[in-house]
Design a protein around this motif. Sequence first.
Motif, PDB file in Angstrom:
ATOM      1  N   ILE A 111       1.221  -1.370   0.097  1.00  0.00           N
ATOM      2  CA  ILE A 111      -0.221   0.165  -0.104  1.00  0.00           C
ATOM      3  C   ILE A 111       0.539   1.586  -0.081  1.00  0.00           C
ATOM      4  O   ILE A 111       0.635   2.120  -0.852  1.00  0.00           O
ATOM      5  N   LEU A 112       1.645   1.135   0.856  1.00  0.00           N
ATOM      6  CA  LEU A 112       3.219   2.153   0.863  1.00  0.00           C
ATOM      7  C   LEU A 112       3.702   2.595  -0.857  1.00  0.00           C
ATOM      8  O   LEU A 112       3.627   3.557  -1.337  1.00  0.00           O
ATOM      9  N   GLN A 113       3.972   1.391  -1.150  1.00  0.00           N
ATOM     10  CA  GLN A 113       4.386   1.704  -2.762  1.00  0.00           C
ATOM     11  C   GLN A 113       3.559   2.076  -3.258  1.00  0.00           C
ATOM     12  O   GLN A 113       3.832   3.100  -5.240  1.00  0.00           O
ATOM     13  N   ILE A 114       2.049   1.938  -3.720  1.00  0.00           N
ATOM     14  CA  ILE A 114       1.371   2.251  -4.088  1.00  0.00           C
ATOM     15  C   ILE A 114       1.241   3.767  -4.388  1.00  0.00           C
ATOM     16  O   ILE A 114       0.151   4.925  -4.925  1.00  0.00           O
ATOM     17  N   ALA A 115       0.493   4.201  -2.502  1.00  0.00           N
ATOM     18  CA  ALA A 115       0.659   5.098  -1.955  1.00  0.00           C
ATOM     19  C   ALA A 115       1.475   6.301  -3.417  1.00  0.00           C
ATOM     20  O   ALA A 115       0.835   7.418  -3.466  1.00  0.00           O
ATOM     21  N   LEU A 116       3.233   5.815  -3.246  1.00  0.00           N
ATOM     22  CA  LEU A 116       4.181   6.337  -3.371  1.00  0.00           C
ATOM     23  C   LEU A 116       3.950   6.757  -5.205  1.00  0.00           C
ATOM     24  O   LEU A 116       4.376   7.416  -5.524  1.00  0.00           O
ATOM     25  N   LEU A 117       3.307   5.989  -5.154  1.00  0.00           N
ATOM     26  CA  LEU A 117       3.447   5.739  -7.196  1.00  0.00           C
ATOM     27  C   LEU A 117       2.227   6.103  -7.937  1.00  0.00           C
ATOM     28  O   LEU A 117       2.087   6.604  -8.748  1.00  0.00           O
ATOM     29  N   MET A 118       1.178   6.643  -6.556  1.00  0.00           N
ATOM     30  CA  MET A 118      -0.118   7.537  -7.617  1.00  0.00           C
ATOM     31  C   MET A 118       0.328   8.514  -7.499  1.00  0.00           C
ATOM     32  O   MET A 118       1.383   9.836  -7.241  1.00  0.00           O
ATOM     33  N   GLN A 119      -1.023   9.445  -8.683  1.00  0.00           N
ATOM     34  CA  GLN A 119      -0.753  10.880  -8.860  1.00  0.00           C
ATOM     35  C   GLN A 119      -1.606  11.515  -7.586  1.00  0.00           C
ATOM     36  O   GLN A 119      -1.399  12.838  -7.718  1.00  0.00           O
ATOM     37  N   ASN A 120      -2.297  10.604  -6.811  1.00  0.00           N
ATOM     38  CA  ASN A 120      -3.448  11.796  -6.471  1.00  0.00           C
ATOM     39  C   ASN A 120      -2.471  11.828  -4.853  1.00  0.00           C
ATOM     40  O   ASN A 120      -1.680  11.566  -3.932  1.00  0.00           O
ATOM     41  N   LYS A 121      -3.600  13.012  -3.988  1.00  0.00           N
ATOM     42  CA  LYS A 121      -2.866  12.454  -2.727  1.00  0.00           C
ATOM     43  C   LYS A 121      -3.518  12.035  -1.993  1.00  0.00           C
ATOM     44  O   LYS A 121      -4.641  11.810  -1.930  1.00  0.00           O
ATOM     45  N   VAL A 122      -2.425  10.910  -1.026  1.00  0.00           N
ATOM     46  CA  VAL A 122      -2.774  10.039   0.067  1.00  0.00           C
ATOM     47  C   VAL A 122      -2.464  10.338   1.476  1.00  0.00           C
ATOM     48  O   VAL A 122      -1.601  11.161   1.510  1.00  0.00           O
ATOM     49  N   LEU A 123      -3.101  10.025   2.125  1.00  0.00           N
ATOM     50  CA  LEU A 123      -2.921  10.478   3.330  1.00  0.00           C
ATOM     51  C   LEU A 123      -2.713   8.747   4.094  1.00  0.00           C
ATOM     52  O   LEU A 123      -3.696   8.416   3.922  1.00  0.00           O
ATOM     53  N   TYR A 124      -1.474   9.124   4.933  1.00  0.00           N
ATOM     54  CA  TYR A 124      -1.175   7.336   5.013  1.00  0.00           C
ATOM     55  C   TYR A 124      -1.041   7.468   6.628  1.00  0.00           C
ATOM     56  O   TYR A 124      -0.181   7.378   7.283  1.00  0.00           O
ATOM     57  N   VAL A 125      -2.272   7.002   7.410  1.00  0.00           N
ATOM     58  CA  VAL A 125      -2.524   7.008   8.037  1.00  0.00           C
ATOM     59  C   VAL A 125      -1.763   5.225   9.081  1.00  0.00           C
ATOM     60  O   VAL A 125      -2.968   4.485   8.205  1.00  0.00           O
TER      61      VAL A 125
END
Length: 454
Positions: free
Chosen positions: A110-124
């Motif tokens: 999930i962290l990897q995908i959060a880093l690959l996405m173009q969107n704003k992600v809040l990883y809690v």
Amino acid sequence: MAKTKTAFFCQNCGAQFPKWVGKCTSCNEWNTIVEEIIQKESRGHDRNWKSSESTKRVSRALKINEIETTLEDRINTNNKELNRVLGGGIVKGSVVLLGGEPGIGKSTLILQIALLMQNKVLYVSGEESQSQIKLRAERLDGTNENCLILTETKTQNIFKSIEENNPDVVVIDSIQTLHTDYIEASPGSISQIRETTAELIKFAKETNTPVVLIGHITKEGSIAGPKILEHMVDVVLQFEGDRNHTYRILRAQKNRFGSTAELGIYEMLNTGLREVNNPSEILISEKDSDLTGTAISATLEGMRPLMIEVQALVSTAVYGTPQRSSTGYNIKRLNMLLAVLEKRAGFRLGAKDVFLNIAGGLKVEDPAIDLAVVCAILSSNEDISIAQNVSFAAEVGLSGEIRAVTRIEQRILEAEKLGFDKIILSKFNKIAKKNYQIEIIKVSKIEDVVRVLF
Ligand SMILES: [Zn+2]
């Protein structure tokens, strides 16, 4: 201050009881009932995510042909395998639960995908500190400047951060660490998991922001503890694999917006999870040509053809009762095929131990693998190897007949693409296209296969 209120919850299915009982009447499990403090504040219903105008709107019944259909609005995860399993990206406003055993790589994925996405992600994260996550992120490729990391376990504070940052996607790692002010029970208890999930679902639906929940799974295979969680969310993804193997499989157990037949395959590397776009190559192990007891099947997982290696070991039983064991293939079906071989084809397997394994840690439900299972067993039993250039795709029936399977052309093409010279299938399979490079051998009975192979 009201007096402490408690209730009893089944840790397996989440059912609630007014008093302790030894056996859950809902799921019939013994000793799963635990007392939890649920004392709620008296402020009533405007807890959780703040109620917005949209929920106060009263919905009106519509005639079915008046309802406008729109395709769900999806967010691209920039990860082909995940997109495929989700049915084309994360649907806005949906809640996705990603389950898996601890240590399997859920957070990394999930962290990897959060880093690959173009969107704003809040990883809690309630599991790791911000600097620990930063260290992990440095090993992964992908740099999303809009990926925010928050270490927090209280939902009220998470919602505060969401209001400040207004993310496109929220990730919770993990649901078992969260707690809400409105319930006294400890994090990870049934009532906390249920309440915090309910708050997040309410938030997702009202703001149209997708939420990805990471959930740990018990040894028995359910999300710890309650199955109830699986009913609440829109999508349940399972991340599985052997910790000793590098391959990981992502499959959908439930998907309100797509098929549950799709499957994603990853390889765990030091730099994170690599998408495996051509899984057939990895599922067939390298071997010397004269090994016995293996057969390759052209199967389908979802829309995807996969060449899968079946391994069998047949040996004389040392103890009285012969053992039958199967990994990745239904044991009842294995017993049925053994009975068919005994009764219809005259092989004496009744006094033999039979072990069956699907290479790569896959679980296969496609009946087209039957013929490869039968041939791997016969190969081990007769101690004659099957030529490496042969593949199989057919179901085996109770009278020993070789039955046709669906989407045969896709299977033939996959076998051809991977360099197989022959594919053995049922003579009842109609094949429209004629100009294949691969030799197609059609059989109708197990005896035919034996004649062709051995
Ligand atoms: Zn129960």
